[in-house]
Design an enzyme around this catalytic site. Structure first.
Site, mmCIF file in Angstrom:
data_model
loop_
_atom_site.group_PDB
_atom_site.id
_atom_site.type_symbol
_atom_site.label_atom_id
_atom_site.label_comp_id
_atom_site.label_asym_id
_atom_site.label_seq_id
_atom_site.Cartn_x
_atom_site.Cartn_y
_atom_site.Cartn_z
ATOM 1 N N THR A 119 -72.073 58.572 27.139
ATOM 2 C CA THR A 119 -73.512 58.468 26.877
ATOM 3 C C THR A 119 -74.360 59.473 27.045
ATOM 4 O O THR A 119 -73.541 60.391 28.152
ATOM 5 C CB THR A 119 -73.974 57.076 27.694
ATOM 6 O OG1 THR A 119 -73.873 57.398 29.097
ATOM 7 C CG2 THR A 119 -74.016 55.735 26.887
ATOM 8 N N HIS A 128 -67.539 47.996 33.000
ATOM 9 C CA HIS A 128 -67.818 48.836 32.332
ATOM 10 C C HIS A 128 -67.039 49.714 32.582
ATOM 11 O O HIS A 128 -67.588 51.327 31.547
ATOM 12 C CB HIS A 128 -69.259 48.867 32.945
ATOM 13 C CG HIS A 128 -70.500 49.143 32.296
ATOM 14 N ND1 HIS A 128 -70.695 50.833 31.412
ATOM 15 C CD2 HIS A 128 -71.863 49.613 31.974
ATOM 16 C CE1 HIS A 128 -71.759 50.731 30.881
ATOM 17 N NE2 HIS A 128 -72.128 49.985 30.939
ATOM 18 N N TYR A 181 -85.536 54.452 31.751
ATOM 19 C CA TYR A 181 -83.924 54.705 31.762
ATOM 20 C C TYR A 181 -83.215 54.143 29.794
ATOM 21 O O TYR A 181 -83.329 53.173 30.367
ATOM 22 C CB TYR A 181 -82.658 54.445 32.146
ATOM 23 C CG TYR A 181 -81.070 54.825 31.856
ATOM 24 C CD1 TYR A 181 -80.650 56.082 32.728
ATOM 25 C CD2 TYR A 181 -80.009 53.819 31.095
ATOM 26 C CE1 TYR A 181 -79.275 56.693 32.126
ATOM 27 C CE2 TYR A 181 -79.172 54.491 30.457
ATOM 28 C CZ TYR A 181 -78.869 55.132 31.651
ATOM 29 O OH TYR A 181 -77.194 56.137 31.217
#
Length: 783
Positions: free
Chosen positions: A599, A470, A586
């Site tokens: 993000t 990630h 979230y």
């Protein structure tokens, strides 16, 4: 020793006559072809750099300006207002004397070309400045569907005139928000989750922060925003990802699935041939900068695409690092505990799918057993980062272990050939789909190289999938690659009637090379300890994949509600029914409208959504609930737009916290905000290349999306993808160790919530009996 002979480019011996040089023509030919491929890539990049370097103009526009200036001069007019004559050296006092040897006419032409070039560069600079100002406008996001203001119309026309969007276009830096706005918005979102005393205490802390430390921290962020291309992304990558010391597996890495209902071929090697070849085609388009940019009225930043291939996360004791190599012509392959190097290029060309299938089959047929603990070596990448960093430094820094590890880390990507069969199949398709997701998320904890940018997983029955690291990029980047790979595999490359890849196999292909290891007993103990940590984590994951075919985007749009807002409010309703309370939620939103953006957080649990849920569960009338639902949906859309346009609060508060740590200052307010638990973590996987899928003629070729592990020990992780008009796929995760969470029960709650909201918001159908009565009344009136 055959491999050793192939590796030698030339041999030489000393003879009485001198040096006898024996050249290996085949080896030198490979060197020549490899260099030729490299130079072709350099020429392509040079061409692209020229095109993007003069953007938004084009190289041909320079010629147009030059011809226009020369044409006006021959008509005895001077568009330069005397500047060209200053360049022409008629006397010793002129500005430039280098043209003395040229004729007057030639000197005039050269001067006109120089003036035209300077004018062209000035026009480019002006156009760029105007385009930057235009791209910083985000008012179009806040306008209602079908109601476009004059300002937005003028902006759209101006943007089209000034830009012919080039590949991989980046945008403006993220603007820094005001600290007062951040604290106010935070308190607004936190109010519904706090008691009166807690809220009063946080309000006091926020005011103290604003009046003292906040202004000082804000000044540093403004300075960074002026200097850096993005004031958030580098710190986000370092402190959220690279400095994390826990396992990447489950906690950070995510997965992507194959088609839900279709497996194009049951032959594992054939599926690998097409899949790997499609990956190479995508990389070639990426290297040539031929990937079409994703457009959301304006182009989205594609900076993250640079590290898709040839990238590895290297463990460190305090912080990891991301290493990206410019090119790699092979992949590392894992099968039954053995590691292989598989070359994907031969004689200067890319291997065909059939040739890759042949090479993969060679690995599958290899009977050699793994050496001691070699099979579980990758467990080091699945466990805690510090033990892996120490083991890497101690046991893999020299000798055969270093060479083999370098081979894996420098590979284009990692390939895992599994002996298991996975997919939505058998007597228990739903249960097998859950097991398929868990297999992609963590596998056996030692059959994925979790440090690689991504691992392609190929199962025995032809099913495939991927596991992605990630830190280097966010899920939409990898999803873009995977959409291309899946559709290219099935609709462009295809298979023969027997299920094999199309094409022929060159007879001179060298076989894949087996990597060798020398693992001492102490290292074996480290591997076993990392495997135990990873196995405990994997066994605790409770996963459920829920395809919902009852309705999709089409039914939601009839309600005139944003599909994302609809699903997010349904999640709030489901969680309330599941746990009897609300929680901090979230939702990931991209900030790729800005250069190097990643993000931002959308705080989906709002006072408006909570009011609606309480009203619906409290038995309020349909009219009241509908009004409250639309209010909640509008608030969610507003928050989502704010997050996308750089007006979110969480990344800003995160950066303020980082600055405070650098300054050695303690902020009770920031500390509490950053330590809050997100018990409901959600993310939408967008379908970005809709043109690649044909859900009308090929409805079975439906992508299933992907998912991630739970963020909180007592919470849920929910990933969802909206497929076409009639399908939504959900990926739900939690932990078995928490008695309050159950992925299957929460999945059922989400499905019921979606159905209940659809029933609530669907336009009411006319009652046939009432219609008949009205018709009779109208008939009597006519009489």
């Amino acid at each position: 020793m055959a491999e050793a002979h192939q590796a030698v480019a030339f041999q030489f011996t000393i003879t009485p006559e001198g040096i006898d040089l024996q050249l290996s023509h085949q080896a030198l030919r490979q060197v020549y072809l490899s260099g030729l491929r490299s130079w072709k890539k350099r020429v392509t990049r040079l061409k692209n750099n020229v095109i993007t370097g003069v953007y938004p103009a084009s190289p041909s526009s320079w010629l147009f300006v030059v011809i226009a200036i020369l044409a006006t001069m021959y008509t005895r007019s001077d568009p330069s207002m005397g500047l060209i004559l200053l360049i022409v050296p008629k006397t010793n006092k002129t500005l430039i004397k280098v043209f003395d040897s040229l004729s007057v006419q030639c000197r005039t032409v050269v001067s006109a070309v120089l003036f035209s070039t300077l004018l062209w560069l000035l026009l480019i600079f002006t156009m760029r400045l105007c385009l930057k100002q235009l791209l910083s406008y985000h008012g179009w996001m806040y306008e209602q569907h079908g109601k476009v203001s004059n300002t937005t119309k003028i902006w759209a026309v101006s943007t089209v005139i000034l830009s012919d969007t080039p590949n991989l276009l980046t945008t403006q830096p993220v603007m820094v928000n005001k600290g007062e706005v951040c604290t106010f918005t935070y308190l607004e979102s936190a109010r519904l989750l706090m008691s009166d005393s807690e809220y009063e205490r946080m309000t006091t802390l926020a005011k103290e922060f604003e009046s003292s430390l906040g202004n000082r921290l804000q000044w540093y962020l403004k300075l960074k925003a002026m200097w850096a291309s993005n004031y958030v992304s580098d710190w986000w990558e370092e402190y959220v990802y690279l400095r994390g010391r826990g396992p990447l597996m489950v906690n950070s890495n995510y997965y992507g699935m194959d088609f839900l209902y279709v497996t194009p071929t049951p032959i594992q090697a054939a599926r690998a041939g097409n899949t790997l070849h499609a990956c190479l085609l995508y990389r070639r388009k990426l290297n040539r900068e031929e990937i079409k940019p994703v457009i959301l009225n304006v182009p989205l930043c594609a900076a993250q695409c640079e590290r898709i291939f040839n990238t590895t996360r290297i463990p460190g004791e305090e912080t990891d690092s991301l290493i990206h190599w410019q090119d790699s012509e092979y992949v590392a392959v894992f099968h039954r505990g053995r590691y292989f190097r598989l070359w994907l290029y031969h004689a200067g060309r890319m291997l065909s799918p059939r040739e890759i299938e042949h090479q993969i089959q060679h690995i599958l047929d290899d009977p050699s057993p793994p050496v001691t603990v070699e099979a579980k070596l990758a467990a080091l990448t699945a466990g805690d980062r510090v033990p892996w960093a120490q083991a890497r430094k101690e046991f893999f820094s020299s000798g055969v272990n270093k060479r083999s590890l370098d081979c894996i880390e420098k590979a284009a990507f990692f390939v895992a050939l599994d002996d298991d069969e996975q997919g939505m199949m058998g007597d228990d398709p739903a249960g097998n789909l859950d097991r398929y997701a868990k297999s992609l998320l963590h596998g056996k904890c030692y059959d994925r190289w979790f440090d690689k940018s991504f691992t392609v997983v190929l199962y025995k029955n032809g099913k495939n999938g991927l596991n992605a690291e990630h830190s280097w990029a966010d899920a939409p980047i990898m999803a873009h690659v995977w959409e291309y790979v899946m559709t290219t595999d099935c609709f462009q490359l295809g298979y023969t009637e027997e299920g094999h890849c199309k094409g022929d196999v060159a007879s001179s292909l060298p076989p894949p090379t087996r990597l060798t290891w020398d693992i001492p007993a102490e290292c074996q103990e480290r591997i076993e300890r990392s495997l135990a940590v990873a196995q405990t984590l994997a066994d605790d994951v409770d996963f459920h994949v829920l395809p919902i075919q009852d309705f999709g985007k089409g039914a939601i749009k009839k309600c005139k509600i944003s599909p994302d807002a609809f699903i997010q409010i349904a999640l709030q309703l489901a969680y309330y029914r599941n746990r009897g309370s609300f929680t901090l939620t979230y939702e990931a939103s991209m900030t790729r409208l800005f250069r190097e953006g990643r993000t931002e957080t959308v705080r989906s649990c709002t006072s408006e959504s909570c009011t609606f849920v309480r009203a619906l569960e409290g038995g309020e009338s349909k009219e009241v609930c509908r009004h409250l639902f639309r209010t909640a949906a509008e608030k969610h859309q507003h928050l989502y737009r704010m997050a996308m346009t750089g007006e979110g609060i969480d990344r800003h508060l995160f950066c303020l916290y980082i600055v405070s740590k650098y300054l050695g200052e303690e902020s009770p307010f920031l500390k509490e905000v950053l330590s809050e638990t997100w018990r409901l973590s959600t993310s939408q996987t967008p379908l970005q290349q809709v043109e690649l899928f044909d859900f009308v003629n090929h409805p079975d070729y439906t992508t299933c999306g992907g998912g991630f592990g739970p963020v909180a020990d007592d919470g849920y992780g929910v990933s969802y993808i909206i497929i076409g008009e009639n399908m939504i796929n959900l990926h739900i995760s939690c932990k078995h160790s928490c008695p309050q969470t159950d992925s299957h029960k929460f999945g059922a709650d989400i499905k019921k919530a979606l159905m209940d909201l659809l029933e609530l918001m669907s336009p009411e159908k006319p009652d046939p009996s009432k219609a008949e009565q009205n018709h009779s009344k109208n008939s009597k009136k006519d009489l």
